[in-house]
Scaffold this motif. Structure first.
Motif, PDB file in Angstrom:
ATOM      1  N   ARG A   1     -14.953   2.703 -22.155  1.00 38.72           N
ATOM      2  CA  ARG A   1     -14.511   2.878 -23.983  1.00 38.72           C
ATOM      3  C   ARG A   1     -13.593   1.968 -23.913  1.00 38.72           C
ATOM      4  O   ARG A   1     -14.438   1.219 -25.135  1.00 38.72           O
ATOM      5  CB  ARG A   1     -14.123   4.396 -24.111  1.00 38.72           C
ATOM      6  CG  ARG A   1     -13.380   5.079 -25.337  1.00 38.72           C
ATOM      7  CD  ARG A   1     -14.947   5.393 -25.765  1.00 38.72           C
ATOM      8  NE  ARG A   1     -15.345   6.148 -26.969  1.00 38.72           N
ATOM      9  CZ  ARG A   1     -15.694   5.793 -28.123  1.00 38.72           C
ATOM     10  NH1 ARG A   1     -16.914   5.273 -27.650  1.00 38.72           N
ATOM     11  NH2 ARG A   1     -15.349   6.548 -29.316  1.00 38.72           N
TER      12      ARG A   1
ATOM     13  N   GLN B   1     -16.249  -0.593 -27.154  1.00 45.35           N
ATOM     14  CA  GLN B   1     -14.818  -0.651 -28.502  1.00 45.35           C
ATOM     15  C   GLN B   1     -15.097  -2.048 -28.401  1.00 45.35           C
ATOM     16  O   GLN B   1     -14.272  -2.420 -29.987  1.00 45.35           O
ATOM     17  CB  GLN B   1     -13.937  -0.195 -28.551  1.00 45.35           C
ATOM     18  CG  GLN B   1     -14.352   1.357 -28.626  1.00 45.35           C
ATOM     19  CD  GLN B   1     -12.957   2.444 -28.787  1.00 45.35           C
ATOM     20  OE1 GLN B   1     -12.458   1.780 -28.652  1.00 45.35           O
ATOM     21  NE2 GLN B   1     -13.269   3.511 -29.594  1.00 45.35           N
TER      22      GLN B   1
ATOM     23  N   GLY C   1     -18.699  -3.698 -28.521  1.00 44.01           N
ATOM     24  CA  GLY C   1     -19.248  -3.274 -30.076  1.00 44.01           C
ATOM     25  C   GLY C   1     -20.806  -2.748 -29.207  1.00 44.01           C
ATOM     26  O   GLY C   1     -21.935  -3.060 -30.304  1.00 44.01           O
TER      27      GLY C   1
END
Lengths: 353, 297
Positions: free
Chosen positions: A177, A181, A184
């Motif tokens: 995760r 993030q 992107g």
């Protein structure tokens, strides 16, 4: 990159279809999980996106571009395999550099980029080891770094956590995760573990027997399952399912008659069966007999008998004795009615005022 | 039982299990090796009564001065260099092709394995006819390209080539089967990963197939080198019990055979065997050293 499937079907041998007319769009920059039991076609879907498999029918788009005819070489996606598939004869650094070497990038630049990625996935202290000398979690990080090396617009993960132990799995899913993030990159994550999918993804696509059951956010999947399969598949402990005939007239007051007439199965989440009434939400009241009562730590569960059907409740406040009678209050938020075909016809958000 | 500490009793028991094989190995392998080493230092020897009258190193000085032995070493080296690399390459290529053909692959495997299980003498007889300068199949094909008939087995110029061709053909089958096993052991996932990583078919071959196949390649080449250094039966059968026209196919083992069985010079035969032993040992050590760097297990 946005990924779109238009009417995609696949059969391996021409007779047995594995995937049936899939239509979906995966929005750019999101992390999407494909969730389903084994054999549902989720890994196959991933192979179709990667280009390692070609659909027998339908079109696949990356953004506006039709990539149906392109092979994996041309599609330039990053992929992490279930068993990582790290090249056993190359060191960690060489593994990460391999896609860059194939892209004919200069040696110094390759090294620099690989080092940066190794740092991102926290394997920068293992660079000269061979994959065989690494733990499962480390191999998995290297595989992610290798997949990210060529800066793919799409990162595919095929059950990447299934070979790890429980604690590492939780740690790695947070890592994935975080990496997603930070970079992107649009990420598609295949798993059979609902817990993994619920924790990691922006959206979840539930697949069964080659059909999309539901494609929505984790919350929606749980609160508004579109059919009986999703309701049963998502949620721990599993939702109680009871044939409508067992209810007698208990639901007559709460559900419109024409809906009740079509109902085949009633689904009740274990937390929607309470031994204490909350007036506003109570939907119906049923009388049951306690079969078993268990208390572990803060969890109190009761297995009760209701007109010959077994129900599980996780919302017990009082102390119960076996074989005692118990009145349970059905909460509106966790009750769904399904028709003969398994489609939800009542319950969930659309009926909440 | 599994983690039992070795005791005197358990060691004796283990030895008892090993005994049958150990007896055979000692009698037929270890003892002859030692004996031939010792025999190479017999300079005067009565083999009827097994009495050694004189010991010394003159057998070695003899073979090092013998032009026949020089020729045998040269021919053996030509044979090894001619056979081993080509065998490895050709069998790898055929194995790769066979691996792609799913149709009738079982039949092809059997066909390619046949030369390995057929007797060398029978094979040599067939090749004898293929090489026949007047009626042979090979010259017939060459004539289609306008090449004049070649006296394969009679000309000293071509005899070694003929021997090499037959030997390559004979050893293909076994090596192809080994390579096929190696290819089957490479997980399909590596190819998928390589394709995802942007490797085309050639790069997949050089970056996945070759490195992951290297243990088999190593096995095949070490095996081939040892086997080729010891070449004898093909020569004997192909050239009807001679070392080829004007000794053009005289190899070390053939030299040894001549000294031993036709000239009864046991010491010299044993000395040439010892030299061969150390040649093979040297080459194998070089291969092992090379494999440390380039073979990936």
């Amino acid at each position: 990159m946005e990924v779109t499937f238009k009417d995609v079907s696949l059969s391996y041998d021409g007779t047995r279809e594995i995937l049936h007319h899939l239509n979906f769009t995966i929005p750019e920059g999101t992390l999407v999980s494909i969730l389903g039991p084994s054999g549902c076609g989720k890994s196959t879907t991933l192979m179709l996106i990667s280009g390692l498999l070609a659909p027998t029918q339908g079109k696949i788009f990356f953004g506006d571009q039709d990539v149906t005819k392109q092979d994996a070489l041309a599609r330039k996606v990053g992929m992490v395999f279930q068993n990582y598939a790290l090249y056993p004869h190359l060191t960690v650094l060489e593994n990460i550099m391999f896609p860059l070497k194939m892209a004919k990038i200069k040696k110094e630049e390759r090294r620099e980029k690989a080092l940066k990625l190794a740092k991102l996935v926290h394997v920068d202290d293992q660079l000269d080891k061979k994959p065989g000398a690494l733990s499962g979690g480390q191999q998995q990080r290297v595989a992610i770094a290798r997949a990210l090396a060529k800066e793919p617009s799409l990162l595919l993960l095929d059950e990447p956590l299934s070979n790890l132990d429980a604690r590492l799995r939780i740690e790695m899913r947070q890592e994935i995760r975080r990496i997603q993030q930070e970079t992107g990159v649009t990420t598609i994550f295949v798993t059979h573990d609902q817990d993994e999918a619920l924790h990691i993804s922006d959206h979840i696509m539930v697949l069964n027997l080659g059909d999309i059951q539901q494609f929505s956010s984790a919350e929606t999947l749980y609160d508004n399952p579109s059919n009986l399969f999703v309701a049963k598949f998502i949620g721990e402990p599993v939702i109680n399912t009871v044939p409508i005939t067992a209810f007698g007239h208990d639901l007559d007051a709460a559900v419109p008659a024409e809906i009740l007439a079509k109902t085949a199965t009633v689904g009740i989440r274990p937390e929607a069966l309470q031994d204490h009434p909350i007036d506003a939400n109570t939907f119906a009241t049923i009388t049951t007999k306690v079969k078993a009562y268990e208390k572990y730590g803060r969890e109190k569960n009761a297995l009760v008998d209701y007109n010959g059907q077994e129900l599980l409740s996780t919302e017990i406040q009082g102390r119960l004795e076996n074989h005692q009678d118990l009145t349970l209050y059905l909460q509106k938020s966790g009750l769904y009615l399904f028709d003969e075909a398994g489609e939800r016809i009542f319950g969930g958000e659309q009926d909440v005022e | 039982m599994l983690n039992e500490k070795p005791t005197l009793k358990s060691t004796a028991k283990a030895l008892l299990y090993l005994l049958p094989m150990l007896v055979i190995t000692i009698i037929f392998n270890i003892y002859p090796i030692l004996k031939s080493f010792i025999m190479s230092f017999y300079t005067k020897y009565d083999f009827f009564k097994d009495i050694v009258q004189q010991w010394g190193g003159s057998n070695f000085t003899f073979i090092f001065r013998d032009p026949d032995f020089h020729l045998a070493v040269k021919n053996t080296l030509i044979f090894v260099v001619g056979v081993v690399p080509l065998t490895v390459i050709i069998s790898l290529v055929i194995a790769l092709l066979l691996n792609k053909i799913k149709w009738l692959s079982g039949l092809f495997r059997t066909v390619y394995f046949l030369p390995f299980v057929t007797s060398t003498v029978a094979i040599a007889q067939v090749w004898h006819w293929i090489y026949n300068s007047d009626y042979g199949l090979l010259n017939y094909f060459l004539s289609l390209f306008g090449i004049n008939p070649i006296a394969w087995l009679e000309s000293p110029k071509y005899a070694m080539l003929a021997l090499i061709i037959m030997s390559i053909w004979k050893s293909l089958g076994f090596n192809i089967v080994l390579f096929l096993v190696g290819l089957n052991n490479i997980n399909e996932r590596y190819y998928q990963a390589a394709e995802i990583d942007g490797a085309n078919a050639w790069h997949q071959f050089t970056n996945v197939t070759l490195p992951l196949l290297s243990p088999i390649t190593f096995l095949v080449s070490v095996n081939g080198v040892i086997g080729s250094f010891k070449v004898f039966d093909q020569i004997f059968a192909l050239f009807n019990g001679t070392p080829g026209p004007s000794k053009s196919a005289l190899t070390i083992v053939y030299y040894l055979y001549q000294k031993f069985y036709t000239e009864w010079k046991y010491g010299i035969a044993a000395a040439s065997g010892v030299v061969l032993f150390f040649m093979i040992l040297l080459v194998t050590l070089i291969q092992m050293w090379y494999s440390k760097k380039h073979v990936h297990y």
